[in-house]
Each structure stands twice: as C-alpha cells, then as structure tokens.
Design a protein around this motif. Sequence first.
Motif, PDB file in Angstrom:
ATOM      1  N   UNK A 567      75.647  -8.460 -29.863  1.00  0.00           N
ATOM      2  CA  UNK A 567      75.123  -9.566 -30.669  1.00  0.00           C
ATOM      3  C   UNK A 567      73.595  -9.551 -30.736  1.00  0.00           C
ATOM      4  N   UNK A 568      73.011  -8.369 -30.483  1.00  0.00           N
ATOM      5  CA  UNK A 568      71.566  -8.229 -30.555  1.00  0.00           C
ATOM      6  C   UNK A 568      70.822  -8.968 -29.470  1.00  0.00           C
ATOM      7  N   UNK A 569      71.547  -9.317 -28.364  1.00  0.00           N
ATOM      8  CA  UNK A 569      70.936 -10.141 -27.320  1.00  0.00           C
ATOM      9  C   UNK A 569      70.075  -9.359 -26.350  1.00  0.00           C
ATOM     10  N   UNK A 570      70.040  -8.034 -26.505  1.00  0.00           N
ATOM     11  CA  UNK A 570      69.207  -7.230 -25.622  1.00  0.00           C
ATOM     12  C   UNK A 570      69.901  -6.907 -24.323  1.00  0.00           C
ATOM     13  N   UNK A 571      69.192  -6.197 -23.463  1.00  0.00           N
ATOM     14  CA  UNK A 571      69.703  -5.735 -22.178  1.00  0.00           C
ATOM     15  C   UNK A 571      68.750  -4.677 -21.698  1.00  0.00           C
ATOM     16  N   UNK A 572      69.199  -3.421 -21.700  1.00  0.00           N
ATOM     17  CA  UNK A 572      68.276  -2.329 -21.423  1.00  0.00           C
ATOM     18  C   UNK A 572      67.330  -2.123 -22.605  1.00  0.00           C
ATOM     19  N   UNK A 573      67.778  -2.518 -23.802  1.00  0.00           N
ATOM     20  CA  UNK A 573      66.943  -2.415 -24.984  1.00  0.00           C
ATOM     21  C   UNK A 573      66.388  -3.765 -25.413  1.00  0.00           C
ATOM     22  N   UNK A 577      67.973 -10.138 -31.916  1.00  0.00           N
ATOM     23  CA  UNK A 577      68.258 -11.433 -32.542  1.00  0.00           C
ATOM     24  C   UNK A 577      66.960 -12.205 -32.754  1.00  0.00           C
ATOM     25  N   UNK A 578      66.797 -12.753 -33.949  1.00  0.00           N
ATOM     26  CA  UNK A 578      65.604 -13.563 -34.294  1.00  0.00           C
ATOM     27  C   UNK A 578      64.315 -12.822 -33.944  1.00  0.00           C
ATOM     28  N   UNK A 579      64.257 -11.566 -34.324  1.00  0.00           N
ATOM     29  CA  UNK A 579      63.106 -10.728 -33.986  1.00  0.00           C
ATOM     30  C   UNK A 579      62.230 -10.535 -35.221  1.00  0.00           C
ATOM     31  N   UNK A 580      61.043 -11.131 -35.263  1.00  0.00           N
ATOM     32  CA  UNK A 580      60.189 -11.043 -36.458  1.00  0.00           C
ATOM     33  C   UNK A 580      59.685  -9.635 -36.732  1.00  0.00           C
ATOM     34  N   UNK A 620      69.505  -8.085 -40.919  1.00  0.00           N
ATOM     35  CA  UNK A 620      70.197  -9.192 -41.581  1.00  0.00           C
ATOM     36  C   UNK A 620      71.317  -9.759 -40.733  1.00  0.00           C
ATOM     37  N   UNK A 621      71.128  -9.734 -39.433  1.00  0.00           N
ATOM     38  CA  UNK A 621      72.124 -10.255 -38.496  1.00  0.00           C
ATOM     39  C   UNK A 621      71.440 -11.107 -37.433  1.00  0.00           C
ATOM     40  N   UNK A 622      72.210 -12.019 -36.817  1.00  0.00           N
ATOM     41  CA  UNK A 622      71.772 -12.798 -35.649  1.00  0.00           C
ATOM     42  C   UNK A 622      70.499 -13.612 -35.921  1.00  0.00           C
ATOM     43  N   UNK A 623      70.417 -14.191 -37.089  1.00  0.00           N
ATOM     44  CA  UNK A 623      69.259 -15.013 -37.423  1.00  0.00           C
ATOM     45  C   UNK A 623      68.175 -14.284 -38.167  1.00  0.00           C
TER      46      UNK A 623
END
Length: 638
Positions: A567-573, A577-580, A620-623
């Motif tokens: 869900x684009x929430x990150x982790x090792x990367x 999400x909502x990344x300008x 175009x995903x996760x905000x």
Amino acid sequence: MAHVTRTGLLAGVAAASLLLAIPASFAQETPVEIERGQNDLFSSRVLTTALSNPWAMRWGPDGQIWLTERTSGEVTKVDPETGAQQVILTLDDVYTGPQHEGLLGMALHPEIGQGTGNDFVYIGYTINIGTETEPDASAQIVRYTYDEATGQLGSPEILIEGLPGGNDHNAGRVVIGPDMKLYYSIGEQGANFGRNFRLPNLAQALPTAEEVAAEDWHTYAGKILRLELDGSIPEDNPEIDGVKSHIFSYGHRNPQGLSFGSNGILYEAEHGPSSDDELNIIQPGGNYGWPLVAGYIDDMGYSYINWSEAPEGVERATTPPPEGVPVTQESEFEGEMIDPLATYFTVASDFPFDQQCGFICNPTVAPSSVLYYGGDAIPEWQNSILLPTLKHGVLYVQPLSEDGTEADGLPVAWLGTQNRYRDVLISEDGKTVYLATDAFGSVSQLYGTDLTTSVLHNPGAILKFTYGGEEGSSLAVAGEGNEAQAGGTSESAGGPAEWENPANQGATPGTDAPAATEAPAASDAPAADTPVSEAPAAAGGEADLATLVAAGQPKFVASCSGCHGVNGQGGAGAVLANNPNLADASHVASTIIHGLGYMPPVGADMSDEEVAEIGTYIRNSWGNDYGVLTVEEAAAER
C-alpha cells in the motif's frame, strides 16, 4: 552421501488445519513428494510482533531470547513466555539496504554471565563506506561487552573490518565453535547475475600472501571464515594454494545457515540459484564448487554463464546467452569438490524454471538458517537438521545417519504458515520451537489459488510451537499494525484474509528476494524475461490513465512492494503514499531506472513500457494524483 532428489512432481497437497497447514501452494513445482509432519502434536501461538526483520536468535545468559533486528540495527531481548521486548543495543553506524545489508549474525561467548570476565557478544553487520547517494557496503565483526547490571551491550571493539559487503548475499552468520574459534559466513554478493551481472564472482578466488599481509580481504566473498576471538588468523587454519588466511572453506553462494552440532560437525546451508539449495558439512580447506557447480557435478539444471566476461554491448542477462559469453558445464570442473549432503532440489536442465509463478515455484526452498537437533524431547526429530525456509514457510526436518555425516532420505515439512522463516531456536528442554519471521517479502500462498503472495500473516514476529503443549493454536495476523504491514485483514475464525493480489503469477526473482530490486537468480532463465502481466503497455503520452494503472499495479506488487509495501507504506524502501516527490515524472522514471540513494538501479530489468506502467501506478495511488508517466518520459531518462 545421500543424493536427495527424485523424479516426478509433487501431487496436489490439501491444506490440513487453518494454522498449522502446509501451504496449498506446496503443490508447486517441487520435484519430489515431501512428507508432512503431524503438526497437531504442537500447540502454537504468536510470542511477539513488530520486529524489524529479525535475523539471528540466541539464548542469553538471562534465559531470554536475544536477537538481531536487521533493518533497525537493534539487539533485542524477548521474554520466551510473555514476549516482552527490551532493546539492549542500537547501532548508530549500521548500513541497511533493501534485503541483505544491516545487522546480521550474532554469537555469545560460552562463558558470558559466568563471572570469568568473558562477557562478550560478537556481531556481524554492514556499514556504508560510500556516500548517501552512492552507498558502498562493507562488513565488519565487532565485539561488545555485556553489562549484567544495566542489561546493555557496550564497549565496542572492531575485530576485523573491510570484509566484503554488497547489496546482495551477505550471509553474515556468526557462530563460536567447540574449538573456541569464531566462524563467519560471507556470500558472493550476488555477483554475476541480476543488477550485479557485470561483477566477477569471487567465490573461487583465493588471496595472495601479499593481500593477506596488507589486510586486503576482497577475495573473502563466497567463503566461510575461521578467526581467533580477537579477529586474527588461527595458526591451525588450512593452507589453501600455499596461503594461510581466515578462509576455512570456499566456493559458497549464499551460506545463510551455519551451526555446530553436538556431534562437533559444522553444518552449513546455502541458497542455490534456481535449484540445488545445499546442506553441507564444512571441512577445512574444502571447495564447495560455486559458481562452477550448483549442488552436485551432474550437468543437471545449471551451467555457469560468466556474464562478467560478456562482450561489450551485452546489457543484461538473456537466455540463451549471446555469442561470446563464456559458458561452463559442471562436468568441466577441475580439482576436488566436496559434495553436499543433500540438495533441495536437483532437476533436469529442461525444467520449466520461472514459468509457473516466478522464483517461488522453482525447485528451491531458500534455507535461511540451520540447526542440529540431537535431543529426544521431540522423537520425530531426533538426530536431524532443522532448516527454516523462506519460500515455503515451513521448517524442513532433515533426518541424518547415525553418525550425522549423511542425509537419511528426504526431509519432512513441519509447522507451515504463510510466513518467511528466518531463524530457529530450541528451548533447553528440547520441546519448544521458536521461529523468527521476516517483516516483508514473497512466499507460498496458504489460501487461494495464486501460489505466491506478498501477504505475510505474521510479519516481523516470533512464533512459538510447543510439543505436546496445551496452549492451542492462535497464529492469526498478530498485533495491531501488522495488518497494514502484511496488506491483509483479520477475519474472526477464518484467520487472515488473502489480499487480492493481481500479480501472484509473477514474482521478484531470486530465492532470497523480498526486495523490490532483487535481480534474477535463475541459472539459465532469468525470471525478469517472463512477463508478469499481459495488460496493455503504455503507448505514449496520450495513453489512458486507467489502463496504465491497471497494467502497473501487478508489476509494482511483484517487483516493488517488498520494500515499499503493498500500500506504498514503506519499509526498507521509501514511503510512496502521499509523496509529493512523485509529482516530478522525470524524477520517478530516473529513480526506477538509475536508482537513488539506497535504492539500486532496476532499469536494466525493465522496458520503458514497464517503467511507465509502474511509474503511473505509484503516481496515482494511495493519495497521489499526478497523472501519466509516459513511455517517452521513461525513455528520456535512459
């Protein structure tokens, strides 16, 4: 030695119980029929959660489980009954990349906490000797002192530094032998395949006397080292090709399992390319064949394609290799090689590598650790090797001959869950089994029919299984917040729901490949050459946004979600999400193609159409709402 291979494919296996079932996807291209253990002999529960990719577990002098957390750089104590956690060391110089860099192995001095002054803990980890934008990993072994009064580790002393440390296959197991020597495993850094296909594989290279004198350890890749407890070279180390060094054995690929048995034998498990994971007994000065041989010298399922010597203009690994790329058959190996006890599994050269569901369906199990079980508290396991697996989410129990020097038939699969098992620990009475799980990655699917999934039911956890216990079974997705990490949801008695993953028929290649950037590990047929999706590719700047997003979603899940989250929430990367930053199409394309910071380049394994599809999906995903990334914009960044 037992050659543990058979012809014929495993027939369909039905899942047994909800929580202790061998995954239904166990009916993948596993070329032997594997017996399932009687899992209802064990009770099970989640001991603790929210761990940052645990790597190694050890029993501390306080009766607590001590473990290393690879991505947070922490050594943590876990109560084996309550699961309560306490951090006892946080490294401030650890370098953590997508999958194999970070805080790795750990060994405790046998006399720690006994009043002899030897309250030492030995830790292997990677550091960054490059820059933030151009990282360069290096490994070191550091000794810490345990302060019983404060319960903390301190007073670090570097025993050896400048060891090979790459963006792949660092291995990094640390054990202390009955001879009071320190043993350390180093992988071959993923050389000669994937994004590292131009790097020469040094698993067969040996140091010169001049290099040893200069403390130049670059040829230590693909080796198992033997050191004095102060980091120096033991006088009785083997002399190989006339040179004595820290090297104890060589010719290894990714030796993540390293453990002494009570019988004094040093057992090792390592990842094969797309077949032939190995279980070995390590002998002084022994050559184990890689990269010239995978498994046995049998010319089956593998040949050495030396991409590092490919002619100029060859940009990526392709099958069959272009003219001029050196190819060596296993039967051309010269010299003596030590055969493995067993391989998991050897197949014929016409095996359909990567054609069913990517690397997960290839005939490897991805053994992440190894532990000898010599007790009798679990009679079914007596005199066997325990092999946690990353791909199948089971604990393979490999029976041994009476003297422990041969594999006695095929392994038995126990304690299956939809997780990636990273390490195993056994209680003092031999009845309780602790299994540590990765926080992200791809694995066999337990529910559904898609065979492979990025949904882990217990990410970053320790699972506790007790033989003959009465606690019952409770291995649902554990802990608040874990659902977001796994990308799944919890459903009453039905357990974790399977997330509808449109990319389950394609997966990031490589047997130990949770990362978004893991490269092909297939011996003859890189999985990146197999299309993940048949959705329409981007046609240019006027391409339909919905079409591109639909095509990009499965490719993102298969190739990127291991690091960035489903869900684009990150982790090792990075968090997507909502990344300008995604508003800049050229920045997105350049990052995917050329890498940025800790993210290595993946453009060589993707077409411009695939870059455009993935880029459009994440924009175009996760905000995020930033429109199309066109094929032309992707091509402009090449």
